[in-house]
Every structure is written in C-alpha cells, then in structure tokens.
Design an enzyme around this catalytic site. Structure first.
Site, PDB file in Angstrom:
ATOM      1  N   LYS A  37     -12.187  -1.815   6.115  1.00 26.14           N
ATOM      2  CA  LYS A  37     -11.302  -2.657   6.722  1.00 26.14           C
ATOM      3  C   LYS A  37     -11.833  -2.825   8.116  1.00 26.14           C
ATOM      4  O   LYS A  37     -11.806  -3.945   9.155  1.00 26.14           O
ATOM      5  CB  LYS A  37      -9.823  -2.421   6.731  1.00 26.14           C
ATOM      6  CG  LYS A  37      -9.304  -2.301   5.502  1.00 26.14           C
ATOM      7  CD  LYS A  37      -8.877  -3.362   4.963  1.00 26.14           C
ATOM      8  CE  LYS A  37      -8.385  -3.532   3.349  1.00 26.14           C
ATOM      9  NZ  LYS A  37      -7.593  -2.720   2.945  1.00 26.14           N
TER      10      LYS A  37
ATOM     11  N   TRP B 210       0.731  -1.266  -0.139  1.00 25.84           N
ATOM     12  CA  TRP B 210       0.044   0.140  -0.106  1.00 25.84           C
ATOM     13  C   TRP B 210       0.889   1.352   0.007  1.00 25.84           C
ATOM     14  O   TRP B 210       0.586   2.081  -0.757  1.00 25.84           O
ATOM     15  CB  TRP B 210      -1.091  -0.002   1.271  1.00 25.84           C
ATOM     16  CG  TRP B 210      -1.939  -1.164   0.992  1.00 25.84           C
ATOM     17  CD1 TRP B 210      -2.048  -2.391   1.841  1.00 25.84           C
ATOM     18  CD2 TRP B 210      -2.905  -1.468  -0.215  1.00 25.84           C
ATOM     19  NE1 TRP B 210      -2.994  -3.243   1.418  1.00 25.84           N
ATOM     20  CE2 TRP B 210      -3.449  -2.657   0.178  1.00 25.84           C
ATOM     21  CE3 TRP B 210      -3.320  -0.757  -1.434  1.00 25.84           C
ATOM     22  CZ2 TRP B 210      -4.350  -3.302  -0.533  1.00 25.84           C
ATOM     23  CZ3 TRP B 210      -4.213  -1.342  -2.010  1.00 25.84           C
ATOM     24  CH2 TRP B 210      -4.856  -2.510  -1.419  1.00 25.84           C
TER      25      TRP B 210
ATOM     26  N   ASP C 182      -2.029   6.851   6.283  1.00 23.78           N
ATOM     27  CA  ASP C 182      -3.003   5.751   5.681  1.00 23.78           C
ATOM     28  C   ASP C 182      -3.393   4.847   6.808  1.00 23.78           C
ATOM     29  O   ASP C 182      -2.436   3.871   7.093  1.00 23.78           O
ATOM     30  CB  ASP C 182      -2.393   4.941   4.536  1.00 23.78           C
ATOM     31  CG  ASP C 182      -3.319   4.030   3.936  1.00 23.78           C
ATOM     32  OD1 ASP C 182      -4.622   3.651   4.545  1.00 23.78           O
ATOM     33  OD2 ASP C 182      -2.995   3.288   3.023  1.00 23.78           O
TER      34      ASP C 182
HETATM   35  C1  LIG Z   1      -7.023  -2.005   1.611  1.00 19.94           C
HETATM   36  C2  LIG Z   1      -6.210  -1.002   1.778  1.00 19.94           C
HETATM   37  C3  LIG Z   1      -5.838  -0.035   0.906  1.00 19.94           C
HETATM   38  C4  LIG Z   1      -6.889   0.160  -0.146  1.00 19.94           C
HETATM   39  O1  LIG Z   1      -8.028   0.512  -0.071  1.00 19.94           O
HETATM   40  P1  LIG Z   1      -9.226   0.726  -1.205  1.00 19.94           P
HETATM   41  O2  LIG Z   1     -10.134   1.298  -0.389  1.00 19.94           O
HETATM   42  O3  LIG Z   1      -9.293  -0.609  -1.852  1.00 19.94           O
HETATM   43  O4  LIG Z   1      -8.608   1.544  -2.384  1.00 19.94           O
HETATM   44  C5  LIG Z   1      -5.099   0.990   1.255  1.00 19.94           C
HETATM   45  N1  LIG Z   1      -4.263   1.115   2.223  1.00 19.94           N
HETATM   46  C6  LIG Z   1      -4.421  -0.062   3.129  1.00 19.94           C
HETATM   47  C7  LIG Z   1      -3.536  -0.064   4.270  1.00 19.94           C
HETATM   48  C8  LIG Z   1      -5.279  -0.941   2.946  1.00 19.94           C
HETATM   49  O5  LIG Z   1      -5.368  -2.017   3.905  1.00 19.94           O
END
Ligand SMILES: *Cc1c(COP(=O)(O)O)cnc(C)c1O
Length: 355
Positions: A191, A100, A167
């Site tokens: 998540k 990511w 993030d």
């Molecule tokens: C799943 C995830 C993403 C991507 O998320 P999307 O909503 O599918 O774009 C980005 N960063 C982390 C840490 C993730 O676990």
C-alpha cells in the site's frame, strides 16, 4: 507517459525507486549477478535486510525503545492470525471499522474470545466509532488505522494500558503519530512501501512469550526475531524495493515532510469533492476522512460514463471504488505526486462544465 496512478494497492511507488529496482534485477551492486538470483545469506542481501529493518524503526522514531522490525510473508492477512497466536490467551478487544477489521476478527476468533468494542457497521463503515471503552481484562486491543476500502482514518487512539495492536497497512509512513503508544504494528508492503510479498511487523519484544499455547514456528514472532527476519528465505525483491522506498522517504526529510504533502493532496481533493455540485463525499465527518483513500460518488450516476471517459482520457488509473462501496476512490499514497491530484480535480471541473 506514466499514468496518474490512484490505485488502492498494489500502489504507485517512486519512479527513482523503480529505476534502481529494475537495475538491481539485472546487476545488483555491480556484482554481475541479479538481486533475485543470489543467496539471501550473502553479505549484500543481509545488508539490505538490516538496512530495511533499521530504516523502518528510524523513520517511525522507534530506535532504542525495545522495538524490533521484521519483514515477513503472508501479507497483512497472515498477521490477523499471527497476532492472535502470539498474544491472545483468553480475550481480545477489536474496533470494527470495516472489511479489514472484520477479517482480523474472524481469524482471532479461532483462538479466543473477542469483544467488539465499537463498530460503524450500521452506516456501512462511513465513520469512526468514538467513546468506546476497552474492558480491563483483555490481552490486547486491535484497530485498523486507515480503512482503505471505506476511506476513513483514525485520528485518535485510545489511551489505555492494554497492549495496543494496529494494522497500519494503508497509512504507515504517511503521517506523524506517537508510534511508541503501540506494542505491535503491522503493514502489508504493497500500500505505501513496496511490492506485494512482504509485510512489515514492528514489535515491542517484551510483549512476547506470555501465551501458553505452542506456536508453529512460521507463526511465532520470536522465532523470526531470533533469526533476524531470516528464519526462512525472505521475499528478497519486495524487501529490497521497500528498503529503497524507505531511503527515498528519509532523503525527502522523513514522515514529517511527506505528511505536509499528503495533507495538501487530501485538502485540495476533498475541497473539490465538497465544492463540486456533481459529487458527494462518502464519509460525512470531515475528521474521519482518510488522507490516503478519498471515497466519493457522483450524485447523478447517469453521468458516470462521461466521467469515466474523461478520467481515462486524462491518463488516470485506478479510480473505481471498491465493490462494497461503489463510486470512486482516489488513493493518494506517499509516491503519488500532487500534480496527479491537480489533474483529477481538473477532470472533475470539466465534467461540471459539460454537465
Ligand atoms: C490491503 C489491506 C490488508 C490486506 O493485506 P494483504 O497483504 O493483502 O493480506 C489488510 N489491512 C489493510 C488495512 C489493508 O489495506
């Protein structure tokens, strides 16, 4: 019977939230209309959006500190680009802790120079780089707090005067942090908060308006802030379910309470991974192990058919590791009951007895 859902994302949500959400799809607030067939400008929905925004700030302890919350679309992946559009003038620093982070860097590179201040690529991202330094002349520092795929998690964040962007897609609302150290936090809902389709963005408003480029409206945080997260039609259902999950968390006692449960779940599972001679943890440094996503392998992979059969029979779902790591990954997000972890541990012990 409901399965023990260790899915990495979209993930398990509280049963009570699912129940309320499904009722709202049929008849929202006794309006005799569905949540998903009413105007997003109706009082009932505006209240949902405002509630979701204020609950996010309240749970993170960021009320009245200059922060605003947005529920946007495009996933965390869109934020990789939006962050750069809104904050990157010349140069930014990124900590590379896996897939990511890499994707975030790829997008930001389209708009400026990037400095990779640290990377754990040399060991397939099984640790968190430490003792890196951030150049003084960067516009911001970006990191990924929890590496969903590799199962590592940051416990220390650099003490820097540079803007800090994080993030937090896979560990937001799971543990206490001083969230006010960050200037921008983003997290895809799917998540730990709700269904896919909305992304929470928390911004310190004063950091905006500093770049010289023209920002397309949909990518401009200020445009979304000016319209109270209703610049265009928001993802009404994902925002509603996220609001319900945040209410559930608040009623439970907030982040400090869920953190105790999350710590317990991670403690007992890692203890079994380390004790059971058939398994090995993917992340060797204990302090770098994620409390959300525990990654582990069978030492003798010829046992994998037997193990897979045992956990499937026990009603466990979503235990396969990501294709870039292999092995197994147990995602233990907020809504996963500790009883599900107990079942997984039992299955691991049963495999050991049969081996
Ligand atoms: C799943 C995830 C993403 C991507 O998320 P999307 O909503 O599918 O774009 C980005 N960063 C982390 C840490 C993730 O676990």
């Amino acid at each position: 019977m409901k399965k023990h859902n260790f899915s990495a994302g979209p993930c398990i949500l509280p049963q009570s939230v699912m129940q309320k959400a499904s009722e709202a799809v049929i008849n929202f607030n006794n309006s005799n209309l569905s949540l998903i067939e009413i105007s997003h400008r109706s009082n009932d929905f505006v209240e949902v959006m405002e509630n979701a925004r204020s609950l996010s700030l309240e749970l993170l302890g960021l009320q009245n500190k200059g922060y605003k919350a947005l529920f946007l679309q495009g996933g965390a992946s869109m934020e990789f680009l939006m962050v750069a559009f809104n904050l990157l003038e010349k140069k930014a620093a990124y900590l590379n802790t896996g897939t990511w982070s890499n994707k975030a860097m790829k997008e930001a590179k389209l708009l400026g120079e990037l400095v990779e201040v640290g990377s754990s690529k040399d060991k397939n991202f099984n640790y968190i780089p430490k003792n890196y330094s951030i150049p003084a002349d960067v516009d911001y520092f970006h990191c990924t707090s929890n590496n969903t795929i590799f199962g590592t998690q940051l416990n220390e964040f650099p003490n820097t005067t540079t803007l800090k962007v994080c993030d937090m897609s896979s560990d937001i609302f799971s543990r206490q942090l001083d969230f006010s150290q960050f200037d921008l936090i983003y997290a895809g809902a799917q998540k730990n908060m709700g269904p896919a389709g909305t992304t929470l963005v928390i911004i310190k408003e004063e950091i905006l308006g500093k770049v010289s480029r023209t920002i397309p409206s949909m990518l401009d945080y200020q445009v979304h802030l000016n319209k109270d997260s209703m610049f265009n039609t928001p993802a009404v259902f994902p925002v509603y379910v996220s609001m319900l999950t945040l209410e559930w968390l608040k009623n439970l006692g907030g982040i400090s309470e869920i953190e105790k449960i999350n710590n317990k779940k991670a403690e007992i599972l890692y203890a079994e991974i380390d004790r059971n001679p058939l398994f090995t943890g993917f992340v060797p440094n204990i302090e770098d192990r994620s409390k959300m996503n525990a990654t582990f392998n069978l030492i003798d992979t010829s046992l994998s058919n037997r193990f897979n059969q045992l956990w499937n029979e026990a009603g466990i779902n979503g235990l396969n590791g990501h294709r870039s790591v292999g092995g197994y990954r147990a995602s233990m997000y907020n809504a996963l009951p500790i009883e599900s972890v107990d079942i997984l541990i039992e299955v691991m012990k049963r495999l050991e007895q049969k081996a």
